[in-house]
Design a protein around this motif. Structure first.
Motif, mmCIF file in Angstrom:
data_model
loop_
_atom_site.group_PDB
_atom_site.id
_atom_site.type_symbol
_atom_site.label_atom_id
_atom_site.label_comp_id
_atom_site.label_asym_id
_atom_site.label_seq_id
_atom_site.Cartn_x
_atom_site.Cartn_y
_atom_site.Cartn_z
ATOM 1 N N LEU A 176 -10.980 25.769 7.756
ATOM 2 C CA LEU A 176 -10.440 27.005 8.338
ATOM 3 C C LEU A 176 -11.574 27.967 8.706
ATOM 4 C CD1 LEU A 176 -7.967 28.592 9.181
ATOM 5 C CD2 LEU A 176 -7.781 29.474 6.858
ATOM 6 N N ALA A 177 -12.593 28.048 7.851
ATOM 7 C CA ALA A 177 -13.720 28.953 8.150
ATOM 8 C C ALA A 177 -14.355 28.573 9.482
ATOM 9 C CB ALA A 177 -14.750 28.893 7.026
ATOM 10 N N VAL A 178 -14.545 27.250 9.694
ATOM 11 C CA VAL A 178 -15.190 26.789 10.931
ATOM 12 C C VAL A 178 -14.281 27.070 12.139
ATOM 13 C CG1 VAL A 178 -16.044 24.729 12.120
ATOM 14 C CG2 VAL A 178 -16.666 25.144 9.743
ATOM 15 N N VAL A 179 -12.976 26.893 11.965
ATOM 16 C CA VAL A 179 -12.028 27.215 13.053
ATOM 17 C C VAL A 179 -12.153 28.706 13.412
ATOM 18 C CG1 VAL A 179 -9.558 27.499 13.580
ATOM 19 C CG2 VAL A 179 -10.392 25.378 12.538
ATOM 20 N N LYS A 180 -12.210 29.548 12.402
ATOM 21 C CA LYS A 180 -12.282 31.000 12.635
ATOM 22 C C LYS A 180 -13.585 31.378 13.342
ATOM 23 C CE LYS A 180 -8.408 32.447 10.915
ATOM 24 N NZ LYS A 180 -7.489 33.301 11.699
ATOM 25 N N MET A 181 -14.669 30.718 12.978
ATOM 26 C CA MET A 181 -15.950 30.999 13.646
ATOM 27 C C MET A 181 -15.848 30.589 15.119
ATOM 28 S SD MET A 181 -18.733 29.728 10.870
ATOM 29 C CE MET A 181 -18.566 30.110 9.149
ATOM 30 N N GLY A 182 -15.192 29.442 15.359
ATOM 31 C CA GLY A 182 -15.012 28.966 16.733
ATOM 32 C C GLY A 182 -14.213 29.980 17.562
ATOM 33 N N GLU A 183 -13.170 30.537 16.950
ATOM 34 C CA GLU A 183 -12.355 31.540 17.670
ATOM 35 C C GLU A 183 -13.209 32.746 18.043
ATOM 36 O OE1 GLU A 183 -9.018 32.531 15.170
ATOM 37 O OE2 GLU A 183 -8.117 30.537 15.421
ATOM 38 N N ASP A 184 -14.019 33.198 17.070
ATOM 39 C CA ASP A 184 -14.935 34.332 17.315
ATOM 40 C C ASP A 184 -15.858 34.039 18.490
ATOM 41 O OD1 ASP A 184 -14.397 36.311 15.561
ATOM 42 O OD2 ASP A 184 -16.111 35.941 14.228
ATOM 43 N N LEU A 185 -16.412 32.808 18.486
ATOM 44 C CA LEU A 185 -17.374 32.429 19.528
ATOM 45 C C LEU A 185 -16.705 32.466 20.904
ATOM 46 C CD1 LEU A 185 -19.200 29.557 17.634
ATOM 47 C CD2 LEU A 185 -20.275 31.644 18.491
ATOM 48 N N ARG A 186 -15.461 31.974 20.950
ATOM 49 C CA ARG A 186 -14.759 31.971 22.240
ATOM 50 C C ARG A 186 -14.463 33.392 22.711
ATOM 51 N NH1 ARG A 186 -12.469 27.620 20.179
ATOM 52 N NH2 ARG A 186 -10.697 28.704 19.277
ATOM 53 N N VAL A 187 -14.025 34.235 21.761
ATOM 54 C CA VAL A 187 -13.587 35.579 22.147
ATOM 55 C C VAL A 187 -14.768 36.548 22.311
ATOM 56 C CG1 VAL A 187 -12.145 37.543 21.433
ATOM 57 C CG2 VAL A 187 -11.376 35.204 21.002
ATOM 58 N N HIS A 188 -15.695 36.516 21.345
ATOM 59 C CA HIS A 188 -16.767 37.537 21.343
ATOM 60 C C HIS A 188 -18.127 36.993 21.772
ATOM 61 C CE1 HIS A 188 -13.878 39.942 19.184
ATOM 62 N NE2 HIS A 188 -13.829 39.067 18.210
ATOM 63 N N GLY A 189 -18.259 35.681 21.859
ATOM 64 C CA GLY A 189 -19.563 35.119 22.238
ATOM 65 C C GLY A 189 -20.491 34.967 21.047
ATOM 66 N N ASN A 190 -20.123 35.473 19.884
ATOM 67 C CA ASN A 190 -20.917 35.233 18.674
ATOM 68 C C ASN A 190 -20.028 35.370 17.439
ATOM 69 O OD1 ASN A 190 -20.644 37.968 18.096
ATOM 70 N ND2 ASN A 190 -22.612 38.494 18.999
ATOM 71 N N THR A 191 -20.573 34.944 16.311
ATOM 72 C CA THR A 191 -19.790 35.025 15.074
ATOM 73 C C THR A 191 -20.705 35.390 13.912
ATOM 74 O OG1 THR A 191 -18.229 33.857 13.651
ATOM 75 C CG2 THR A 191 -20.006 32.520 14.560
ATOM 76 N N ASP A 192 -20.181 36.175 12.989
ATOM 77 C CA ASP A 192 -20.970 36.585 11.829
ATOM 78 C C ASP A 192 -20.744 35.564 10.704
ATOM 79 O OD1 ASP A 192 -22.185 37.744 9.708
ATOM 80 O OD2 ASP A 192 -20.979 39.578 9.694
ATOM 81 N N PHE A 476 -20.217 22.741 9.777
ATOM 82 C CA PHE A 476 -20.711 23.757 10.723
ATOM 83 C C PHE A 476 -21.543 23.109 11.835
ATOM 84 C CE2 PHE A 476 -23.756 26.684 12.439
ATOM 85 C CZ PHE A 476 -23.003 27.831 12.674
ATOM 86 N N PHE A 477 -22.513 22.268 11.452
ATOM 87 C CA PHE A 477 -23.409 21.728 12.488
ATOM 88 C C PHE A 477 -22.749 20.641 13.328
ATOM 89 C CE2 PHE A 477 -26.648 24.064 10.166
ATOM 90 C CZ PHE A 477 -27.232 24.712 11.247
ATOM 91 N N ARG A 478 -21.695 20.009 12.805
ATOM 92 C CA ARG A 478 -20.946 19.092 13.666
ATOM 93 C C ARG A 478 -20.126 19.895 14.684
ATOM 94 N NH1 ARG A 478 -19.620 13.666 12.564
ATOM 95 N NH2 ARG A 478 -17.438 14.109 12.957
ATOM 96 N N ALA A 479 -19.623 21.025 14.271
ATOM 97 C CA ALA A 479 -18.805 21.836 15.193
ATOM 98 C C ALA A 479 -19.685 22.605 16.182
ATOM 99 C CB ALA A 479 -17.940 22.808 14.391
ATOM 100 N N PHE A 480 -20.837 23.086 15.724
ATOM 101 C CA PHE A 480 -21.683 23.943 16.574
ATOM 102 C C PHE A 480 -23.127 23.436 16.558
ATOM 103 C CE2 PHE A 480 -18.620 26.710 14.183
ATOM 104 C CZ PHE A 480 -17.678 26.803 15.190
#
Ligand code: HEM
Length: 517
Positions: A176-192, A476-480
């Protein structure tokens, strides 16, 4: 009349001269006492042979002030570089206060933290307030007999063999954490990533303690409970630097000192919340055991009651301490792992090659023996592991000899991983992040790596933490795979410089990551 006036004038002149002489005399007397005291302090100083700045023989104020600023570890490390060895004694030990020393020698650290060393945790630092001894957890306990008994009871909850029961929670929350980071990246262009790993780690540990997660990942922000824990954590540097201020805090008017009042309120809320959650969990176990998620305490809780010498209150206090001990530690280490790998193309390439072979639904069984992933984790723990600050212990009452120095009983003796992990003999080029040093580690390197502490007070959550680090970094590194530090939103490299108040934390309290298109 004129005679009377001049007599009065002479009289008042005389009085002021006498007052002046008395004041000057008093000042001289005080100076003399101070000089005498200083000479005695130097002559009879039992730590006089320990190298260090002259000023620190009399006061540790400079060290305490740096603790408040988050630069104590850096300062003590610089003292080791300057005073660490001399012709008489070899071995890095420096004075950091009138009754306080720091040891940066791996063998010395083993003597201090080893079983039966006689050194105990410093109660000023590990926050056992007077009158609150009954609220001891395995973390804060000082008394070795109490600690050993607690550790025997709780050891199986965190044992390697129990990880298979805890893994589903970790896997589900990490995905779920990785999914949430992905959403951030799509919407904001970066993730904390620091934010998401913090929510991840707290969700995991809350579910493992209370049978239900805080669901902070779903909400995307900290709950009141988590904010309260952070508020209490903000007190730690002050508690470490000036414990007496904390003891006085209850006498201070809340309107003039809202900070202390807020922390007291946070503590009350945390205690009430933990008690309520633990009660709910135990009631659920009693009424519907099959519906209950498996918690850390599963084998200690039978039919809605705790057993084996642990009361409901004990388990609640333990839970609170795990939430504190197991959140920022894991989140910060994961954050720096991503930061370190993202800025080193060679390391990234090698890690991605290894991760490419994993099945899509990989579990800990698939990653636990991946050689390079484990090297990356070891090296992250060495350079950026969350626990880099001092771990203070009190020397045994009869005193002891350490690295050739006589250490009187009661001396505060600390070790800090910030220095031990930079030992140049164990780690050539210690400042370089180089996972390959763990491919065939030397005996010295293995002995000098202690991110989870050593001896009987080492990290109880070590197996859980390592499983979290493996699963999260692989996911994380498989997703990004192209993740890199993002300079949007004003983020700078400077923000990733570590601030150390016992735990390490990036100065900017965030780590923005973006992916290449
Ligand atoms: C990367 C993550 C972690 C690191 C680097 C870490 C490191 C450490 C270190 C160095 C100590 C010794 C502290 C001292 O003596 O002052 C410690 C103790 C402890 N840690 Fe961790 N820790 C991590 C994660 C966790 C987790 C996930 C938990 C779980 C609940 C946990 C629970 C504890 C407890 C209960 C103690 C006290 C043990 C005792 O005194 O017997 N830690 N940890």
């Amino acid at each position: 009349m004129a005679i009377l006036d001049s007599v009065k004038a002479v009289h008042s002149d005389l009085l002021s001269t006498i007052a002046g002489v008395k004041l000057a005399g008093l000042a001289w007397a005080l100076i003399a006492v101070f000089v005498l005291w200083s000479i005695c302090a130097i002559i009879f100083d039992p730590l006089r042979s320990v190298p260090g700045p002259f000023l620190l023989r009399f006061t540790n104020l400079p060290v305490r002030l740096r603790l408040l600023k988050g630069t104590k570890a850096h300062y003590v490390h610089a003292l080791h570089a300057k005073y660490g060895t001399n012709q008489v004694h070899s071995g890095p030990i420096v004075r950091v206060g009138p009754r306080e020393v720091d040891v940066s020698d791996p063998a010395g650290a083993r003597e201090i933290h080893g079983a039966r060393s006689g050194f105990l945790k410093d109660p000023n630092f590990y926050f056992v307030a007077k009158g609150m001894e009954s609220l001891r957890s395995v973390f804060s306990a000082i008394d070795p007999a109490f600690h050993a008994q607690r550790r025997r009871l709780l050891g199986p909850c965190f044992a390697e063999a129990n990880m298979v029961n805890l893994e589903p929670t970790v896997l589900e929350r990490a995905r779920l954490a990785v999914v949430k980071m992905g959403e951030d990246l799509r919407v904001h262009g970066n993730t904390d990533v620091l934010k998401w790993w913090t929510l991840f780690a707290m969700d995991v540990i809350s579910e493992l303690c209370f049978g239900q997660s805080f669901h902070m990942l779903e909400v995307g922000k900290k709950t009141q409970y988590a904010t309260d824990i952070a508020e209490m954590g903000a007190m730690l540097p002050l508690r470490g630097a000036f414990p007496w201020v904390i003891s006085m805090a209850k006498y201070l008017p809340p309107r003039l000192f809202p900070f202390f009042h807020n922390v007291a309120m946070s503590r009350q809320r945390v205690v009430a919340y933990s008690k309520a959650r633990m009660r709910e969990y135990l009631q659920l176990v009693e009424h519907n055991p099959s519906a209950v998620k498996r918690t850390l305490f599963a084998h200690l809780v039978k039919g809605g009651t705790t057993g084996m010498g642990l009361s409901e209150e004990d388990v609640t206090v333990e839970s609170q301490s795990y939430i504190t001990a197991g959140t920022d530690t894991t989140a910060v280490t994961l954050t720096y792992l991503i930061y370190a790998v993202s800025r080193d193309e060679q390391v990234r390439k090698k890690l991605l090659e290894e991760l490419r072979g994993l099945p899509d639904d990989f579990t800990d069984r698939h990653v636990r023996d991946l050689p390079y992933l484990n090297c990356v984790i070891e090296e992250t723990l060495r350079v950026w592991g969350a626990t880099q600050g001092a771990m203070p212990r009190i020397a045994p009452a009869q005193g002891t000899t350490l690295l050739g120095y006589r250490i009187p009983g009661g001396t505060v003796v600390s070790t800090q991983n910030y220095s031990i992990h930079k030992d140049p003999e164990a780690f050539p080029n210690p400042l370089v992040f180089d996972p390959s040093r763990w491919e065939n580690p030397t005996k010295e390197a293995k002995a000098a790596l202690m991110p989870f502490g050593i001896g009987p007070r080492n990290c109880l959550g070590l197996n859980l933490a390592k499983m979290e680090l493996r699963l999260c970094s692989a996911m994380f590194f498989r997703a990004f795979p192209s993740a890199k530090l993002s300079y949007r939103a004003g983020m700078t490299d400077e923000e990733m410089q570590p601030e150390i108040n016992f735990l390490l934390m990036p100065k900017g309290h965030r780590c923005l990551i973006e992916v290449e298109e």
